[in-house]
Design an enzyme around this catalytic site. Structure first.
Site, PDB file in Angstrom:
ATOM      1  N   SER A 181       0.729  -1.259  -0.272  1.00 11.88           N
ATOM      2  CA  SER A 181       0.163   0.056   0.070  1.00 11.88           C
ATOM      3  C   SER A 181       1.006   1.337   0.118  1.00 11.88           C
ATOM      4  O   SER A 181       1.579   1.570   1.025  1.00 11.88           O
ATOM      5  CB  SER A 181      -1.021  -0.002   1.218  1.00 11.88           C
ATOM      6  OG  SER A 181      -1.566   1.303   1.425  1.00 11.88           O
TER       7      SER A 181
ATOM      8  N   MET B 289     -11.665  -5.740   4.929  1.00 11.45           N
ATOM      9  CA  MET B 289     -10.811  -4.881   5.657  1.00 11.45           C
ATOM     10  C   MET B 289     -10.668  -5.365   7.107  1.00 11.45           C
ATOM     11  O   MET B 289     -11.331  -5.718   7.903  1.00 11.45           O
ATOM     12  CB  MET B 289     -11.563  -3.430   5.610  1.00 11.45           C
ATOM     13  CG  MET B 289     -11.786  -2.953   4.405  1.00 11.45           C
ATOM     14  SD  MET B 289     -10.174  -2.350   3.670  1.00 11.45           S
ATOM     15  CE  MET B 289      -9.274  -1.343   4.722  1.00 11.45           C
TER      16      MET B 289
ATOM     17  N   MET C  19     -11.901   3.897  -1.784  1.00 12.81           N
ATOM     18  CA  MET C  19     -12.629   4.610  -0.622  1.00 12.81           C
ATOM     19  C   MET C  19     -13.394   5.725  -0.945  1.00 12.81           C
ATOM     20  O   MET C  19     -13.173   6.922  -0.536  1.00 12.81           O
ATOM     21  CB  MET C  19     -11.534   4.610   0.375  1.00 12.81           C
ATOM     22  CG  MET C  19     -11.260   3.207   0.934  1.00 12.81           C
ATOM     23  SD  MET C  19      -9.796   3.310   2.108  1.00 12.81           S
ATOM     24  CE  MET C  19      -8.559   3.278   0.616  1.00 12.81           C
TER      25      MET C  19
ATOM     26  N   GLY D  55      -3.640   4.588   7.128  1.00 12.77           N
ATOM     27  CA  GLY D  55      -2.428   3.858   7.120  1.00 12.77           C
ATOM     28  C   GLY D  55      -2.113   3.700   8.755  1.00 12.77           C
ATOM     29  O   GLY D  55      -2.421   4.340   9.461  1.00 12.77           O
TER      30      GLY D  55
ATOM     31  N   HIS E 248      -7.970   0.639  -4.600  1.00 13.80           N
ATOM     32  CA  HIS E 248      -8.776   0.548  -3.435  1.00 13.80           C
ATOM     33  C   HIS E 248      -9.613   1.791  -3.421  1.00 13.80           C
ATOM     34  O   HIS E 248      -9.116   2.816  -2.902  1.00 13.80           O
ATOM     35  CB  HIS E 248      -7.977   0.235  -2.095  1.00 13.80           C
ATOM     36  CG  HIS E 248      -9.156  -0.125  -0.935  1.00 13.80           C
ATOM     37  ND1 HIS E 248      -8.507  -0.174   0.175  1.00 13.80           N
ATOM     38  CD2 HIS E 248     -10.363  -0.030  -0.978  1.00 13.80           C
ATOM     39  CE1 HIS E 248      -9.471  -0.179   1.104  1.00 13.80           C
ATOM     40  NE2 HIS E 248     -10.672  -0.281   0.381  1.00 13.80           N
TER      41      HIS E 248
ATOM     42  N   GLY F 161       0.948  -1.830   4.037  1.00 20.47           N
ATOM     43  CA  GLY F 161       1.775  -0.308   4.068  1.00 20.47           C
ATOM     44  C   GLY F 161       2.919  -0.177   4.869  1.00 20.47           C
ATOM     45  O   GLY F 161       4.296  -0.449   4.301  1.00 20.47           O
ATOM     46  N   THR F 162       2.772  -0.139   6.072  1.00 24.18           N
ATOM     47  CA  THR F 162       3.636   0.113   7.035  1.00 24.18           C
ATOM     48  C   THR F 162       4.660  -1.157   7.043  1.00 24.18           C
ATOM     49  O   THR F 162       5.659  -0.608   7.151  1.00 24.18           O
ATOM     50  CB  THR F 162       2.964   0.591   8.403  1.00 24.18           C
ATOM     51  OG1 THR F 162       1.998   1.479   8.259  1.00 24.18           O
ATOM     52  CG2 THR F 162       4.204   0.836   9.555  1.00 24.18           C
TER      53      THR F 162
ATOM     54  N   ASP G 215      -4.518   3.617  -2.639  1.00 20.08           N
ATOM     55  CA  ASP G 215      -5.538   3.794  -1.947  1.00 20.08           C
ATOM     56  C   ASP G 215      -6.125   5.216  -2.209  1.00 20.08           C
ATOM     57  O   ASP G 215      -5.713   6.147  -2.096  1.00 20.08           O
ATOM     58  CB  ASP G 215      -5.235   3.982  -0.295  1.00 20.08           C
ATOM     59  CG  ASP G 215      -5.093   2.638   0.462  1.00 20.08           C
ATOM     60  OD1 ASP G 215      -6.118   1.635   0.174  1.00 20.08           O
ATOM     61  OD2 ASP G 215      -3.898   2.142   0.578  1.00 20.08           O
TER      62      ASP G 215
ATOM     63  N   HIS H  35      -0.731  -1.378  -4.310  1.00 19.68           N
ATOM     64  CA  HIS H  35      -2.288  -0.993  -3.790  1.00 19.68           C
ATOM     65  C   HIS H  35      -2.320   0.431  -3.859  1.00 19.68           C
ATOM     66  O   HIS H  35      -1.552   1.098  -3.019  1.00 19.68           O
ATOM     67  CB  HIS H  35      -2.511  -1.759  -2.423  1.00 19.68           C
ATOM     68  CG  HIS H  35      -3.543  -1.702  -1.750  1.00 19.68           C
ATOM     69  ND1 HIS H  35      -4.641  -2.263  -1.902  1.00 19.68           N
ATOM     70  CD2 HIS H  35      -4.140  -0.697  -0.893  1.00 19.68           C
ATOM     71  CE1 HIS H  35      -5.738  -2.052  -1.334  1.00 19.68           C
ATOM     72  NE2 HIS H  35      -5.499  -1.026  -0.853  1.00 19.68           N
TER      73      HIS H  35
ATOM     74  N   ASP I  38      -6.446  -6.226   4.314  1.00 19.10           N
ATOM     75  CA  ASP I  38      -5.934  -4.778   4.042  1.00 19.10           C
ATOM     76  C   ASP I  38      -6.319  -4.325   5.336  1.00 19.10           C
ATOM     77  O   ASP I  38      -7.330  -3.842   5.972  1.00 19.10           O
ATOM     78  CB  ASP I  38      -6.796  -4.168   2.881  1.00 19.10           C
ATOM     79  CG  ASP I  38      -6.048  -2.863   2.885  1.00 19.10           C
ATOM     80  OD1 ASP I  38      -4.816  -2.679   3.268  1.00 19.10           O
ATOM     81  OD2 ASP I  38      -6.992  -1.824   2.243  1.00 19.10           O
ATOM     82  N   GLY I  39      -5.102  -3.639   6.147  1.00 16.21           N
ATOM     83  CA  GLY I  39      -4.929  -2.677   7.295  1.00 16.21           C
ATOM     84  C   GLY I  39      -4.408  -3.730   8.436  1.00 16.21           C
ATOM     85  O   GLY I  39      -4.789  -4.675   9.004  1.00 16.21           O
TER      86      GLY I  39
ATOM     87  N   MET J 203      -8.849   7.760  -1.685  1.00 15.20           N
ATOM     88  CA  MET J 203      -9.944   8.491  -0.562  1.00 15.20           C
ATOM     89  C   MET J 203     -10.325   9.816  -1.048  1.00 15.20           C
ATOM     90  O   MET J 203      -9.576  10.491  -1.558  1.00 15.20           O
ATOM     91  CB  MET J 203      -9.101   8.694   0.534  1.00 15.20           C
ATOM     92  CG  MET J 203      -8.519   7.359   1.171  1.00 15.20           C
ATOM     93  SD  MET J 203      -7.756   7.530   2.932  1.00 15.20           S
ATOM     94  CE  MET J 203      -6.934   6.048   2.959  1.00 15.20           C
TER      95      MET J 203
HETATM   96  C1  DX5 Z   1      -6.757   1.846   5.057  1.00 12.80           C
HETATM   97  C2  DX5 Z   1      -5.976   1.361   3.675  1.00 12.80           C
HETATM   98  C3  DX5 Z   1      -4.903   0.646   3.822  1.00 12.80           C
HETATM   99  C4  DX5 Z   1      -3.706   0.915   4.622  1.00 12.80           C
HETATM  100  C5  DX5 Z   1      -2.764  -0.364   4.893  1.00 12.80           C
HETATM  101  O1  DX5 Z   1      -7.613   2.567   4.717  1.00 12.80           O
HETATM  102  O2  DX5 Z   1      -7.136   0.719   2.893  1.00 12.80           O
HETATM  103  O3  DX5 Z   1      -4.668   0.074   2.388  1.00 12.80           O
HETATM  104  O4  DX5 Z   1      -2.951   2.052   3.769  1.00 12.80           O
HETATM  105  O5  DX5 Z   1      -1.830   0.391   5.666  1.00 12.80           O
HETATM  106  P1  DX5 Z   1      -1.014  -0.396   6.884  1.00 12.80           P
HETATM  107  O6  DX5 Z   1      -0.581  -1.718   6.175  1.00 12.80           O
HETATM  108  O7  DX5 Z   1       0.073   0.519   7.188  1.00 12.80           O
HETATM  109  O8  DX5 Z   1      -2.247  -0.627   7.709  1.00 12.80           O
HETATM  110 ZN    ZN Z   2      -6.316  -0.256   1.300  1.00 16.45          ZN
END
Ligand code: DX5
Ligand code: ZN
Length: 239
Positions: free
Chosen positions: A13, A147, A74, A154, A72, A203-204, A40, A38, A181-182, A42
């Site tokens: 991500s 999710m 959102m 993130g 993704h 992501g992280t 994201d 990925h 995811d998450g 938003m």
């Molecule tokens: C949250 C996102 C995720 C997020 C994942 O709204 O959809 O994709 O960035 O990041 P980590 O792995 O850091 O939770």
């Molecule tokens: Zn995501």
């Protein structure tokens, strides 16, 4: 189900990347073995944050050779962005079932996504039960996203109470890609993989890693090991 299907896929991500060097960050992950990336998206409406839109996706598509953008969305009104995302090079389009004013219209949205030559996926937030995905909708999409944090940011803590939904969906849709995811990282990917997830978003745990290749390799290994307990009572063991 053939043992190799569905295959392990890792989708970093970019929310946790350095946006000022997005192309380099994505190339770095692809070199480490990430199949997808990925994105994201938003809109500040479906979720409070704003991240990126089609112009950023288009720049990435131009800059990064052979990138597979797993988008993704959102966003409210997910049907509105199908064409712009497809034109920007998106390869997979995930909408939230909660974003639809009339969820019975989801199959039409899937048709629209497919008609724009993208894979279609449906996401459920932590408060949405797996039953919100009807059998006909689940069979129509290419991927289901469970999710494991509340969408919108993130770096949140993994919600293990969401994992049983992965096994419920795996039982109903043995051949589909199921994404989590998450908050997913080396310590939390195992329960997702045993429950039935084969597409791992992080992501992280990836952009913050000193050796992302070893984390990606580990994710894929845990998915391949997890497959052996899919659909058994061991699927939710240790939760
Ligand atoms: C949250 C996102 C995720 C997020 C994942 O709204 O959809 O994709 O960035 O990041 P980590 O792995 O850091 O939770
Ligand atoms: Zn995501």
């Amino acid at each position: 189900m053939s043992p190799s299907s569905p295959r392990a896929i890792v989708s970093p991500s970019v929310l946790a990347s350095n946006f000022a060097q997005l192309g380099d960050e994505i190339r770095r992950m692809m070199k480490c073995g990430a199949e997808w990336v990925h994105m994201d998206v938003m809109d500040g409406h479906f979720v409070p944050n704003i991240t990126m839109g089609a112009p950023v996706l288009a720049s990435v598509d131009k800059d990064v050779k052979d990138v597979f953008m797993d988008c993704h969305m959102m966003v409210s009104d997910p049907e509105k962005w199908v064409k712009p995302v497809a034109e920007a090079g998106g390869k997979s389009y995930t909408f939230h079932i909660e974003a639809l004013a009339d969820p019975s219209k989801a199959p039409e949205l899937v048709d629209l996504i497919h008609s724009h030559s993208m894979r279609a996926a449906v996401a459920i937030s932590p408060s949405t039960p797996s039953s919100a995905i009807s059998t006909s909708l689940g069979q129509k999409v290419d991927m289901l996203l469970v999710m494991t944090v509340v969408p919108g940011a993130g770096g949140q803590k993994f919600m293990k109470e969401c994992v049983p939904k992965v096994s419920e969906l795996r039982e109903r849709f043995p051949e589909k890609d199921i994404q989590v995811d998450g908050g997913v990282g080396p310590g939390t990917v195992g329960c997702c993989a045993r429950a039935g997830s084969n597409v791992i978003v992080a992501g992280t745990a990836l952009f913050g890693a000193s050796d992302p290749k070893s984390v990606i390799d580990d994710f894929k290994k845990q998915v391949d090991e997890g497959k052996s307990v899919w659909g058994t009572e061991k699927a939710l063991e240790g939760l």
